[in-house]
Design a protein around this motif. Sequence first.
Motif, mmCIF file in Angstrom:
data_model
loop_
_atom_site.group_PDB
_atom_site.id
_atom_site.type_symbol
_atom_site.label_atom_id
_atom_site.label_comp_id
_atom_site.label_asym_id
_atom_site.label_seq_id
_atom_site.Cartn_x
_atom_site.Cartn_y
_atom_site.Cartn_z
ATOM 1 N N THR A 1 68.034 -9.701 -142.856
ATOM 2 C CA THR A 1 67.594 -10.405 -141.481
ATOM 3 C C THR A 1 68.528 -10.881 -141.230
ATOM 4 O OG1 THR A 1 65.516 -10.097 -142.806
ATOM 5 C CG2 THR A 1 66.334 -12.021 -140.663
ATOM 6 N N GLU A 2 69.104 -10.448 -140.100
ATOM 7 C CA GLU A 2 70.006 -11.094 -139.208
ATOM 8 C C GLU A 2 70.004 -11.957 -137.909
ATOM 9 O OE1 GLU A 2 74.452 -10.122 -137.033
ATOM 10 O OE2 GLU A 2 72.242 -8.999 -136.731
ATOM 11 N N ILE A 3 70.274 -12.863 -138.678
ATOM 12 C CA ILE A 3 69.033 -14.485 -137.938
ATOM 13 C C ILE A 3 70.290 -14.914 -136.544
ATOM 14 C CG2 ILE A 3 68.711 -16.815 -137.400
ATOM 15 C CD1 ILE A 3 66.691 -14.993 -139.628
ATOM 16 N N ILE A 4 71.474 -15.201 -136.207
ATOM 17 C CA ILE A 4 72.525 -15.433 -135.440
ATOM 18 C C ILE A 4 73.117 -14.523 -135.152
ATOM 19 C CG2 ILE A 4 74.279 -17.493 -134.634
ATOM 20 C CD1 ILE A 4 71.340 -18.292 -134.842
ATOM 21 N N ARG A 5 73.149 -13.367 -133.808
ATOM 22 C CA ARG A 5 73.832 -12.197 -133.743
ATOM 23 C C ARG A 5 74.523 -12.018 -132.649
ATOM 24 N NH1 ARG A 5 67.573 -9.201 -132.599
ATOM 25 N NH2 ARG A 5 66.703 -10.122 -134.913
ATOM 26 N N GLY A 6 75.862 -13.334 -133.100
ATOM 27 C CA GLY A 6 76.766 -12.824 -132.338
ATOM 28 C C GLY A 6 77.375 -13.880 -131.202
ATOM 29 N N CYS A 7 76.763 -15.483 -131.421
ATOM 30 C CA CYS A 7 76.732 -16.342 -131.022
ATOM 31 C C CYS A 7 78.804 -16.495 -130.713
ATOM 32 C CB CYS A 7 76.265 -17.369 -130.773
ATOM 33 S SG CYS A 7 74.621 -17.328 -131.129
ATOM 34 N N THR A 8 78.873 -16.886 -129.549
ATOM 35 C CA THR A 8 79.622 -17.487 -128.581
ATOM 36 C C THR A 8 79.388 -18.534 -127.543
ATOM 37 O OG1 THR A 8 81.163 -14.838 -128.601
ATOM 38 C CG2 THR A 8 82.029 -16.600 -127.671
ATOM 39 N N LEU A 9 80.190 -20.065 -127.467
ATOM 40 C CA LEU A 9 80.343 -20.064 -126.899
ATOM 41 C C LEU A 9 81.432 -21.436 -126.992
ATOM 42 C CD1 LEU A 9 76.848 -22.028 -125.481
ATOM 43 C CD2 LEU A 9 77.268 -23.499 -127.739
ATOM 44 N N GLU A 10 81.639 -22.127 -125.488
ATOM 45 C CA GLU A 10 82.636 -22.830 -125.637
ATOM 46 C C GLU A 10 82.354 -24.287 -125.353
ATOM 47 O OE1 GLU A 10 85.881 -22.201 -123.511
ATOM 48 O OE2 GLU A 10 86.316 -20.048 -125.110
ATOM 49 N N VAL A 11 81.973 -25.615 -125.922
ATOM 50 C CA VAL A 11 82.117 -27.214 -124.777
ATOM 51 C C VAL A 11 83.220 -27.285 -124.953
ATOM 52 C CG1 VAL A 11 80.504 -28.386 -125.473
ATOM 53 C CG2 VAL A 11 79.754 -26.505 -126.020
ATOM 54 N N HIS A 12 83.425 -27.793 -123.958
ATOM 55 C CA HIS A 12 84.988 -29.027 -123.627
ATOM 56 C C HIS A 12 84.127 -30.415 -123.595
ATOM 57 C CE1 HIS A 12 86.861 -25.063 -122.145
ATOM 58 N NE2 HIS A 12 85.347 -25.241 -121.318
ATOM 59 N N PRO B 1 62.693 -20.492 -127.656
ATOM 60 C CA PRO B 1 61.251 -20.252 -128.205
ATOM 61 C C PRO B 1 60.904 -20.996 -130.094
ATOM 62 C CG PRO B 1 61.943 -17.945 -128.181
ATOM 63 C CD PRO B 1 63.218 -19.065 -127.458
ATOM 64 N N ASN B 2 60.254 -20.727 -130.563
ATOM 65 C CA ASN B 2 60.046 -21.281 -131.698
ATOM 66 C C ASN B 2 60.906 -20.226 -133.020
ATOM 67 O OD1 ASN B 2 59.114 -23.912 -131.442
ATOM 68 N ND2 ASN B 2 57.377 -23.090 -131.263
ATOM 69 N N GLY B 3 61.601 -20.172 -133.366
ATOM 70 C CA GLY B 3 62.069 -18.809 -133.982
ATOM 71 C C GLY B 3 63.500 -18.608 -133.790
ATOM 72 N N ALA B 4 64.429 -18.967 -132.889
ATOM 73 C CA ALA B 4 65.031 -18.342 -131.412
ATOM 74 C C ALA B 4 66.397 -18.155 -132.413
ATOM 75 C CB ALA B 4 65.381 -18.886 -130.355
ATOM 76 N N GLY B 5 65.917 -19.488 -133.400
ATOM 77 C CA GLY B 5 67.563 -19.856 -134.512
ATOM 78 C C GLY B 5 68.465 -20.521 -133.815
ATOM 79 N N LYS B 6 67.813 -21.441 -133.311
ATOM 80 C CA LYS B 6 68.527 -22.965 -133.018
ATOM 81 C C LYS B 6 68.710 -23.506 -134.163
ATOM 82 C CE LYS B 6 64.858 -24.310 -130.247
ATOM 83 N NZ LYS B 6 64.170 -23.395 -130.930
ATOM 84 N N SER B 7 68.088 -23.703 -135.120
ATOM 85 C CA SER B 7 68.182 -25.023 -135.799
ATOM 86 C C SER B 7 69.383 -24.187 -137.079
ATOM 87 C CB SER B 7 66.952 -24.932 -137.307
ATOM 88 O OG SER B 7 66.088 -26.373 -136.391
ATOM 89 N N ALA C 1 72.319 -24.321 -123.251
ATOM 90 C CA ALA C 1 72.581 -23.014 -124.111
ATOM 91 C C ALA C 1 71.472 -22.519 -124.204
ATOM 92 C CB ALA C 1 73.321 -23.398 -124.542
ATOM 93 N N VAL C 2 70.706 -20.756 -123.682
ATOM 94 C CA VAL C 2 69.938 -20.621 -124.125
ATOM 95 C C VAL C 2 69.506 -19.864 -125.226
ATOM 96 C CG1 VAL C 2 67.781 -19.734 -123.287
ATOM 97 C CG2 VAL C 2 68.819 -20.309 -121.596
ATOM 98 N N VAL C 3 69.416 -19.423 -125.590
ATOM 99 C CA VAL C 3 68.620 -19.046 -127.278
ATOM 100 C C VAL C 3 67.679 -18.202 -127.504
ATOM 101 C CG1 VAL C 3 69.674 -18.778 -129.978
ATOM 102 C CG2 VAL C 3 70.763 -20.641 -128.295
ATOM 103 N N VAL C 4 67.469 -17.246 -128.338
ATOM 104 C CA VAL C 4 66.197 -15.838 -128.083
ATOM 105 C C VAL C 4 66.536 -14.801 -128.900
ATOM 106 C CG1 VAL C 4 64.716 -14.306 -126.769
ATOM 107 C CG2 VAL C 4 65.726 -15.664 -125.664
ATOM 108 N N TYR C 5 66.419 -14.770 -129.618
ATOM 109 C CA TYR C 5 66.010 -14.442 -131.126
ATOM 110 C C TYR C 5 68.103 -14.295 -131.451
ATOM 111 C CZ TYR C 5 61.782 -12.483 -129.897
ATOM 112 O OH TYR C 5 60.779 -11.826 -128.924
ATOM 113 N N GLY C 6 68.282 -15.117 -131.872
ATOM 114 C CA GLY C 6 69.712 -15.216 -132.174
ATOM 115 C C GLY C 6 70.976 -14.509 -131.654
#
Length: 257
Positions: free
Chosen positions: A18-29, A39-45, A218-223
Amino acid sequence: MTAPALELRDLRKSFGRTEIIRGCTLEVHPGERVAVIGPNGAGKSTLFNLISGRFAPTAGEVRLHGHRIDGRKPFEINRLGLSRSFQITNIFPKLSVFENLRCGVLWSLGYKYTFFRFLADLDDANERAEELMERIHLHRKRDVLAMNLTYAEQRALEVGITIAGGANVILLDEPTAGMSREETRRFIELIKEVTVGKTLLTVEHDMGVVFGLADKIAVVVYGEIIAYDTPENVRANPRVQEAYLGSVVAAQQAGGH
């Protein structure tokens, strides 16, 4: 060019098949305040656990000020300048407010394992703890045991502990969960005060908090991160409305807000 304070590069995490996080790319300056919503279960935690070292990624990179930290232990990441709070309040219940904060500052002041020294004699640690109490507005509760504080006060104490080590990147996981509207309002002002000059990444469900606090969302949906932009642009993003905000945005627009 200044490196991002925090950077995710094609970050992935699987548990078994089961892939929970699916290729997240992000820059925070540096100095930005970013809210992570979804939504709940999106993979935020899971994303927070990857950044803070509780989980090792299956693939991809996490960089802190340009240096890779993925795969490092949480305490190592903390010493490099990243600190995190949790959904469940994480304090020492049988120590006073002052003692909790003093514990938080010891390592950053170079004391490390000071078994042979009297804590009362550590003037710099004591002064720093007193200063933190003022900043989180708990100086009047100095000698109260943490277990006897109100819930909102306990959360404020946890924020104090989180920043006590001098970290310049702060992760807050649902900091206002369980608070009343008035407690939430005061707590957001506190977060703004204590994170001035720092980089903040927070998971939050209360959209009033999100739009009042964040420079970017940043909006996370399904990882996956499906949007990363200013609050105004995220609010107007049709894909975000469909995937997450939905009726919340529609209700706000209908009400003229």
